[in-house]
Scaffold this active site. Structure first.
Site, PDB file in Angstrom:
ATOM      1  N   HIS A  21       0.805  -1.220   0.000  1.00 56.91           N
ATOM      2  CA  HIS A  21       0.000   0.000   0.000  1.00 56.91           C
ATOM      3  C   HIS A  21       0.837   1.268   0.000  1.00 56.91           C
ATOM      4  O   HIS A  21       0.309   2.350  -0.079  1.00 56.91           O
ATOM      5  CB  HIS A  21      -0.902   0.027   1.234  1.00 56.91           C
ATOM      6  CG  HIS A  21      -1.891  -1.090   1.253  1.00 56.91           C
ATOM      7  ND1 HIS A  21      -3.068  -1.042   0.554  1.00 56.91           N
ATOM      8  CD2 HIS A  21      -1.852  -2.295   1.841  1.00 56.91           C
ATOM      9  CE1 HIS A  21      -3.730  -2.175   0.737  1.00 56.91           C
ATOM     10  NE2 HIS A  21      -3.010  -2.959   1.520  1.00 56.91           N
ATOM     11  N   ARG A  22       2.148   1.131   0.136  1.00 54.27           N
ATOM     12  CA  ARG A  22       2.952   2.335   0.257  1.00 54.27           C
ATOM     13  C   ARG A  22       2.870   3.155  -1.032  1.00 54.27           C
ATOM     14  O   ARG A  22       2.827   4.376  -0.994  1.00 54.27           O
ATOM     15  CB  ARG A  22       4.403   1.989   0.581  1.00 54.27           C
ATOM     16  CG  ARG A  22       5.166   3.153   1.111  1.00 54.27           C
ATOM     17  CD  ARG A  22       6.540   2.749   1.609  1.00 54.27           C
ATOM     18  NE  ARG A  22       6.487   2.111   2.900  1.00 54.27           N
ATOM     19  CZ  ARG A  22       7.073   0.961   3.193  1.00 54.27           C
ATOM     20  NH1 ARG A  22       7.743   0.319   2.281  1.00 54.27           N
ATOM     21  NH2 ARG A  22       6.991   0.453   4.397  1.00 54.27           N
ATOM     22  N   GLY A  23       2.817   2.442  -2.155  1.00 53.77           N
ATOM     23  CA  GLY A  23       2.731   3.117  -3.438  1.00 53.77           C
ATOM     24  C   GLY A  23       1.458   3.942  -3.556  1.00 53.77           C
ATOM     25  O   GLY A  23       1.488   5.073  -4.047  1.00 53.77           O
TER      26      GLY A  23
END
Lengths: 677, 344
Positions: free
Chosen positions: B286-288
């Site tokens: 989910h960092r992207g």
């Protein structure tokens, strides 16, 4: 100015546990750990950026505040086990309330910070031997979090796991000998892409969760929204979620009270043992973890006893990391070399239609099914008619980037040594060694600290590891298979004996019958090699393609663990593959097509059998996919009429091809020495 | 205090940011990061001699000065003092404050662990017999730009530590009898030449944005580079003055965008678009998503708008996602993902 200790809580509010979207298993495992700190830790395994560390931090925030003995350096529970200093104090002990500690073990930590060390100040100024306790003490009754646990030096991970299992931390150094209670919720995470976690280490964690990114778009939007709201105003976000946090917290408190009264019946124990056996988990840790987790789950749900259903429910968490290879429910992932598309060819084959490459690019999702299709008999396409140019850049750098023993100032400082080899002064250790003597050494006008020659300690630094040698050996039932295997074995042992001090490692993949097996995972131990290679199976057909795929999997794993490695790979075969990959993987294939020899592919290599073609395709993929040096040893004794594929394979790999008609250990060792720089 | 600021400081007469020819992706990525440091840094991939470090250094000169506690080893913000300074406030001290420009703190490839993290203070240990902390480069980099040239050649364990600090905004030291954490929130700019080896995926992922710089292909542009370079060398002061106005304009625009930043909202369909692109391109984790969203919001602020659109998302994706796509072994990173995004 004296820097303060541990700042973060004041400046950062952790993301609330209740606000984590989805990730049911992750949350369950952590809540169970919150109910019973004795579960032995939770291991989180997953891709990058999947809320692993967020969840660990959130757990500490969620756990109820603690009542501790005031002034105790460990934070003893007045109602529980006491540390030695608290035990010596007169009752009743003064108490106070503190939030549950969250302690993170940074990757750069040293052993002294983890376990504790001599208090230099006290030793120098007062001449007292007293301990400055480490992270394990600070984590007592709280959460200890280790990110990227697979990258932690092994001596540290064992220290942590020992404490987690026994609930006691022992400090034995510099004349100190003490122990204190250290019961903490251990949460560790790692990304398997970054290298594996040793099975011994994984087995010691109570529960394990595979964490994945959320794939449902709606949930993913939710994740994003909450995260953004949190980052914009952490405090307000926390307040918004506080009612839910409080409800969870109350439930944990209740479950903790209930926990000692949960009954574990015969049925539940049997079910746990059964499941553990079915998962082929070694030792008793599997069923114990099952039972403990089921008991915590029963307490969480307010039940009175552990039912078999509860055991079934927690079994995946307790057993997933203990299932032995080959027995796990999930098939092992395909090595990357098969999952991914071929890089575009630099030289177009003569028969290739211009549109074909475009079709390959745009068609479908890259995945298991699709990539197998590329290699399956019906779809095998000719590769380049001429060989692509060598990739000069990646190989030219290889030597420079090889990681070796570190003698200079680089590398991780792992411990101090009193041996004087001119390695750089370990200040901390030197001071600690000098500290106890200060009272007697100090003179009124002299310096505050008097260091004498024998106090000097040097820093011992560690580089990652030595070199890697992989054998990929044909164990099929041709004339000289037994000799080949025996020679390989003695060569492996020979290399290991020679390499003993260089930390080099050697591994062996063998192929024969319908498939391939990693007979010896890379090791630096002569003993391990001797034991694992006690039996050398030979016989059957020649699944060379399966051997190369297995080799690729090993390379992929090893290079992920240490990207700076340039392994040397020695492939020994007589170059007559006759088992297509589909057969090795247990898939159906058209035997007529697979055996369809004759015709060739127009590049002058092989006679067109699909098994041949696969081998050459794989050879090309190996070369493009891994930074390794390949050597093909042709062990053909030369009385067959079929075409030998060794030379072709070597060319596609950019490898040397050596013909060793008479195989001797010394011959193989020579080869290794010559090509291993 | 000097010990910990020995990292290379800014050249007083740096080549002006505004005068850098082309390299728009890089310039935009840098600007996004200084407008909104939460984006999480930028990784610049490319050959040598493509104005990477010039751009970073000259950009720092355009940034507005920030109030700083003058004698704090962590350059902390008086409005949000570090715990050490908070203790001083509690003790009744008044903190000396001065306006300071953002510096570019450089982490040399040969740096040791002690220099990066900080280490045991030798002097204090000898004279007072006390284990005290002597701050390192991470301390000096707090609230500054931390520039790591050839980040791929940095020792692995140093990169681990560096990115840990970058992600948390805090440096935690647990070694050599020192145990403390201090603020280390910086804009991380890393450069690498991919021909010299890749960065590990976990580490690449920690960089918010990633851009590729290439030597210019257009002969006219190349000529322009030479012309400007010669003019600059002949008379730096005059050259700087000639570009001063444009530079000031960029500086002002950055200041304005920073002010606007807190009020920028995601417009209709923006979150959905972010997720669709991430899923469509198959990025891990989910960092992207979060970086992509922040990038889009920051783009809107940079352009003076208070609402980010799906168009902003598509443009931000070109900077936020290239390094997060799954790749073939040893294959080049794909930077031309515009078409793929359009199709989603």
């Amino acid at each position: 100015m004296k820097p303060p200790r541990n700042i973060p809580p004041a400046t950062q509010t952790a993301y609330p546990f209740a606000a984590i979207v989805g990730q049911q298993r992750l949350k369950t495992a952590l809540l169970l750990l919150g109910v019973d700190l004795g579960l032995g830790g939770v291991l989180l395994r997953g891709e990058k950026g999947t809320a692993k560390s967020t969840a660990a931090r959130a757990l500490a925030r969620l756990l109820p505040p603690l009542t501790v003995v005031d002034g105790c350096p460990v934070g003893c529970d007045p109602a529980g086990a006491l540390c030695s200093s608290c035990a010596a104090r007169p009752a009743p002990l003064p108490v106070r309330q503190v939030p549950t500690p969250f302690v993170e073990l940074p990757l750069g930590a040293g052993e002294d910070c983890l376990a504790g060390s001599l208090d230099i100040g006290a030793a120098v100024r007062r001449g007292v031997l007293s301990a400055r306790l480490g992270l394990l003490a600070r984590a007592h009754r709280g959460v200890l979090y280790i990110d990227e646990v697979n990258l932690l030096p092994p001596h540290l991970s064992h220290l942590v796991l020992d404490a987690a299992a026994s609930g006691v931390a022992v400090l034995e150094r510099e004349g100190l000998s003490l122990s204190h209670p250290a019961r903490f919720a251990l949460v560790a995470s790692y990304n398997p892409e970054e290298g594996p976690l040793g099975p011994q280490l994984a087995d010691r964690f109570g529960l394990c969760v595979r964490v994945k990114g959320e794939q449902d778009p709606a949930l993913r939007v939710e994740v994003l929204q909450r995260r953004l709201a949190y980052e914009n105003d952490p405090a307000a976000f926390a307040i918004q979620w506080e009612p839910e946090e409080e409800a969870l917290r109350a439930r944990i408190v209740k479950a903790r009270e209930l926990l000692p009264h949960i009954e574990v019946g015969h049925e539940a124990r049997r079910q746990a043992a059964l499941l553990a056996a079915r998962a082929n988990s070694q030792g008793q840790r599997g069923e114990l973890a099952c039972i403990r987790a089921a008991r915590a789950l029963a307490a969480w749900r307010g039940r009175e006893s552990v039912t078999t259903e509860l055991v079934d429910e927690v079994a995946p968490l307790a057993l997933v990391h203990r299932a032995r290879e080959g027995q796990s429910q999930e098939p092992p992932p395909l090595p990357r070399i098969l999952r991914e598309e071929l890089p575009p060819e630099e030289v177009k084959p003569s028969r290739d239609e211009p549109s074909e490459r475009d079709m390959q690019k745009s068609g479908g999702q890259p995945g298991q099914e699709r990539s197998l299709r590329i290699l399956s008999p019906g779809e095998v396409r000719p590769v380049a008619t001429r060989l692509p140019a060598r990739e000069a850049t990646s190989r030219a750098q290889a030597g420079r980037r090889d990681s070796r023993e570190v003698t200079g100032a680089r590398g991780r400082y792992i411990r101090a040594s009193s041996q004087r080899l001119g390695r750089g002064l370990a200040l901390d250790a030197t001071f600690r060694a000098a500290a106890p003597h200060q009272k007697s050494r100090r003179t009124p006008d002299g310096p505050a600290l008097v260091v004498r020659e024998p106090d000097i300690r040097e820093k011992v630094r560690a580089a990652r590891r030595g070199r890697l040698l992989l054998f990929c050996v044909d164990a099929s039932g041709s004339m000289n298979a037994a000799a080949r295997m025996k020679t390989t074995k003695s060569a492996v042992l020979g290399v290991l004996t020679e390499a003993y001090q260089k930390r080099d490692r050697v591994g062996l993949v063998a192929f024969g019958g319908n498939g391939a097996r990693e007979l010896l995972p890379p090791t630096s131990s002569v003993e391990v090699a001797r034991r694992m290679l006690a039996e050398l199976p030979t016989g059957g057909k020649t699944p060379l393609a399966a051997g190369l795929v297995n080799l690729a999997a090993v390379l992929e794993r090893e290079l992920a663990a240490d990207p700076k490695l340039t392994p040397l790979v020695i492939i020994m075969t007589d170059g007559r593959p006759n088992v297509p990959l589909a057969a090795s993987q247990g898939l159906s294939y058209d035997p007529e097509k697979a055996g369809n020899k004759g015709g060739g592919w127009g590049d002058g290599w092989g006679d067109g059998g699909y098994a041949d073609r696969e081998v050459l395709n794989l050879a090309r993929r190996l070369r493009a996919g891994f930074r390794a040096r390949f050597v093909v040893v042709d062990t053909d004794t030369g009385h067959h009429h079929e075409i030998n594929l060794c030379r072709a394979m070597a060319e596609y790999m950019g490898a040397y091809c050596v013909s060793l008609r008479r195989l001797t250990t010394e011959g193989v060792l020579d080869l290794v020495r010559r090509h291993w720089e | 205090m000097d010990k910990q600021t020995s990292a290379k400081s800014m050249n007083p007469a740096a080549y002006p940011f505004a005068a850098i020819v082309d390299q728009n992706d890089m310039k935009l990525a840098l600007i996004i990061n200084v407008v909104n440091p939460k984006v999480g840094g930028v990784l610049i991939r490319g050959e040598k001699g493509t104005a990477k470090s010039t751009a970073v250094r000259s950009l720092a000169r355009l940034l507005p000065a920030q109030p700083t506690v003058a004698d704090c080893p962590y350059n902390c913000d008086p409005a949000l003092p570090c715990p050490a300074c908070r203790e001083r406030l509690a003790a009744g001290e008044t903190l000396p404050v001065e306006e300071r420009r953002v510096r570019v703190v450089e982490l040399p490839v040969g740096a040791t662990e002690d220099r990066l993290l900080g280490t045991l203070d030798l002097e204090a240990a000898l004279s007072e017999g006390e284990a005290r902390f002597s701050p390192g480069i991470l301390a000096a980099a707090n609230r500054q730009i931390l520039y790591v040239d050839e980040v791929n050649l940095l020792d692995d364990h140093l990169v681990d530590v560096l990115l840990d600090a970058a992600a948390m905004g805090v440096n935690t030291v647990e070694r050599e009898s020192v145990s403390l954490s201090h603020p280390a929130s910086f804009t991380l700019v890393g450069t690498m030449n991919p021909e010299e080896g890749e960065l590990r995926p976990q580490l690449t992922d920690r960089f918010g944005l990633c851009v590729q710089v290439k030597g210019l292909a257009d002969p006219a542009l190349r000529q322009e580079v030479i012309v400007r370079q010669l003019a600059w060398e002949a008379d730096p002061a005059a050259f700087a003055a000639a570009w001063g106005e444009e530079g000031d304009a960029i500086g002002e625009a950055i200041a304005t965008a920073r002010e606007l930043m807190p009020s920028v909202q995601a417009g209709p369909g923006v979150l959905e678009r972010v997720v669709a692109i991430s899923l469509g391109l198959g990025t891990d984790g989910h960092r992207g998503d979060l970086t992509l969203l922040k990038g889009a919001l920051t783009l809107a602020a940079w352009e003076g708008r208070t609402e980010a659109t799906t168009g902003d998302v598509d443009r931000a994706a070109l900077l936020a996602l290239p390094h997060r796509l799954r790749r073939r072994p040893l294959a080049e990173m794909e930077f031309d993902i515009a078409d793929k995004i359009k199709r989603i």
